[in-house]
Design an enzyme around this catalytic site. Structure first.
Site, PDB file in Angstrom:
ATOM      1  N   LYS A  83      19.948  79.315   9.938  1.00  0.00           N
ATOM      2  CA  LYS A  83      18.955  78.261  10.087  1.00  0.00           C
ATOM      3  C   LYS A  83      19.637  76.940   9.755  1.00  0.00           C
ATOM      4  CE  LYS A  83      16.148  76.194   7.427  1.00  0.00           C
ATOM      5  NZ  LYS A  83      16.286  74.822   8.027  1.00  0.00           N
ATOM      6  N   GLU A 124      25.829  76.963  -2.846  1.00  0.00           N
ATOM      7  CA  GLU A 124      26.715  75.816  -3.051  1.00  0.00           C
ATOM      8  C   GLU A 124      25.818  74.593  -3.085  1.00  0.00           C
ATOM      9  OE1 GLU A 124      28.414  72.574  -2.581  1.00  0.00           O
ATOM     10  OE2 GLU A 124      28.914  73.211  -0.538  1.00  0.00           O
ATOM     11  N   CYS A 143      28.996  66.725  -1.012  1.00  0.00           N
ATOM     12  CA  CYS A 143      28.653  67.258  -2.332  1.00  0.00           C
ATOM     13  C   CYS A 143      29.786  67.085  -3.335  1.00  0.00           C
ATOM     14  CB  CYS A 143      28.256  68.723  -2.227  1.00  0.00           C
ATOM     15  SG  CYS A 143      29.516  69.753  -1.449  1.00  0.00           S
ATOM     16  N   GLU A 151      23.064  62.530  -8.218  1.00  0.00           N
ATOM     17  CA  GLU A 151      24.024  62.513  -7.120  1.00  0.00           C
ATOM     18  C   GLU A 151      23.567  61.466  -6.097  1.00  0.00           C
ATOM     19  OE1 GLU A 151      26.168  65.808  -4.257  1.00  0.00           O
ATOM     20  OE2 GLU A 151      24.057  66.084  -4.764  1.00  0.00           O
TER      21      GLU A 151
END
Length: 493
Positions: free
Chosen positions: A183, A261, A295, A394
């Site tokens: 997906k 992750e 990331c 972040e």
């Protein structure tokens, strides 16, 4: 219009892929995929729901019954053919990536090369997923440990590297003998469809790889099925920590394996012994790759007070010279748009909050209005403190925050003061300091004197709330296996 150009692209597909066939949603509904540079429609793809997802998972389960018994050599050959086709079609893949993600075409080609490296690596790794024979404590018995494929894997991928995140996961699980349903992000499904078109051409058997496309509206219900369905044995997800926690909870109901992750908040630490010019060069890579939407992108620049002014001066000059905003198809552009309005709002909001609390903007700090509502200028902030949201969260955008530190101990304390633990960057010529920092930093990956650490060969992953498991390396394939213990008894003469 851009849509007309895209219709001529060799690898543009506007249907989902299930059981080796291009299919529509059972509802016949579709949703639009937009180019973030100008909001034009690139294509419309099926808006699938939970029933479509269940059908794809059943298909993958049926295919697993035969795929698991193929030899490692055959799986290796198929992955190698897929790799060869992706290499041959680099330009076509890159054009699709740029069309839906907005990243510069040169950077998109870099992503294709990176993504291809995983197919090449796992084509080789497929033949090295070994078991063990363990010395037995009994004279008439032998202990065998074998690695068997888990089964069906639900692969849920992000928008920032829409091709590479698929090859990194699917290459590994196929090498191990698993099947999957992918997906992709609703922002970037076309890269996934282009990738599986080449997998189809490479001879990947029907049902081994399937793609379900779904809009943001249907994503929660489809995601729930992909975590809870009885056929699923593992959920492999790359994305935000917030969503990862939700999926982890859903997976727990069936005691399913997870490979997560998740988000990072990477420190970039520069000590007085560092080569400052080199550190600045690497800072540009660590921060502004994919316009900061990575990331492992450097988030907090912790610079020793002795070299702080020199580093900041050179960093500012490099940003203003090297960061060129614009649409990804324009030659010379190095930074494209942010992926969507939500991301643009988040990035600008973090900067505005920091400035309101005393941070100083040395460069950027605003939208480039002449380009559109998602082009945020490459930004450098100083006078940032640990009470600001931009230090804690972040950023996932083109914003660098420089903070003074006085000692190794203070740098460690600031670096580790986060619930994330993905990547960290250290710049020093002191070998002992390099080893101490690597040992004491609470991060899954540490780069010494380098701003890029991703490759197919090492194990990629984090600690704390940055995830579970590893991708890449042989460990990445082993993630998709179960260890079986077989006791061979009655071996007496």
């Amino acid at each position: 219009m851009y849509i007309n150009q895209c219709r001529r692209l060799h690898l543009l597909r506007n249907q989902a892929y299930v059981n080796g066939e291009w299919v529509k949603a059972k509802s016949n509904l579709v949703f639009a995929v937009h180019n973030p540079a100008d909001d034009s429609v690139v294509a419309e793809v099926p808006d699938m729901d939970s029933k479509d997802a269940q059908n794809a998972l059943l298909t993958a389960s049926n295919a697993f019954q035969t795929w698991k018994d193929t030899t490692a050599k055959e799986r290796s050959r198929i992955l190698r053919r897929w790799f060869d086709l992706c290499e041959k079609n680099t330009d076509n893949l890159a054009e699709v990536i740029t069309a839906e993600s907005g990243k510069p075409l040169a950077e998109a080609k870099g992503e294709v090369a990176y993504g291809n490296s995983f197919l090449e690596w796992f084509a080789d790794s497929a033949r090295h997923i070994n078991g063990e024979i363990i010395p037995s404590p009994w004279p008439n018995k032998q202990i065998l440990l074998t690695r068997n494929p888990l089964g069906v894997v639900s692969v849920i991928t992000p928008w920032n590297f829409p091709f590479a995140m698929i090859t990194r996961k699917v290459g590994a699980l196929m090498a191990a003998g698993c099947t999957c349903v992918i997906k992709p992000s609703e922002d970037t499904p076309l890269s996934a469809l282009a990738a599986v078109e080449l997998a189809h051409q490479a001879g990947v058997p029907k049902g081994v790889v399937n793609v379900v496309t779904t809009s943001r509206k249907n994503a929660p219900t489809v995601g729930k099925v992909m975590c809870e369905d009885e056929y699923v044995r593992c959920i492999s997800f790359t994305g935000s920590t917030t969503v990862g926690k939700i999926l982890y909870g859903l997976a727990a109901k069936g005691i399913k394996r997870v490979a997560l992750e998740l988000g990072g908040n990477a420190p970039f630490i520069v000590f007085p012994s560092a080569d400052i010019d080199h550190a600045v060069d690497q800072a540009m890579l660590a921060k502004f790759r994919n316009n900061g939407q990575a990331c492992i992108g450097a988030n907090r620049f912790l610079i020793h007070e002795i070299v702080f002014d020199d580093f900041v001066k050179k960093f500012k000059a490099r940003i203003e010279k090297k960061c060129v905003l614009g649409p990804g198809t324009k030659e010379g552009v190095t930074c494209g748009p942010l992926i969507n309005n939500e991301q643009a709002k988040k990035v600008s909001g973090l900067v505005d909050d920091a400035v309101a609390k005393g941070a100083k903007v040395l460069s950027g700090g605003k939208f480039a209005k002449n380009l559109g509502n998602k082009f945020y200028e490459s930004t450098l902030l100083v006078d940032v403190n640990q009470d600001m949201q931009i230090f804690k969260e972040e950023v996932f955008g083109p914003v660098a925050t420089c903070i003074k530190m006085k000692s190794e101990e203070e740098a460690l304390k600031m670096a580790n003061s986060t619930r994330s633990g993905l990547a960290a960057y250290i710049f020093t010529k002191d070998l002992g300091q390099a080893f101490r920092m690597s040992k004491n930093l609470e991060f899954g990956m540490v780069a010494i004197n380098d701003g890029i650490l991703s490759a197919a060969e090492p194990a990629f992953g984090g600690v704390k709330e940055s995830g579970i498991g590893r991708e890449g390396s042989l460990h990445g394939a082993v993630e998709y296996t179960d260890l079986k213990y077989t006791l061979m008894s009655g071996l007496d003469k």
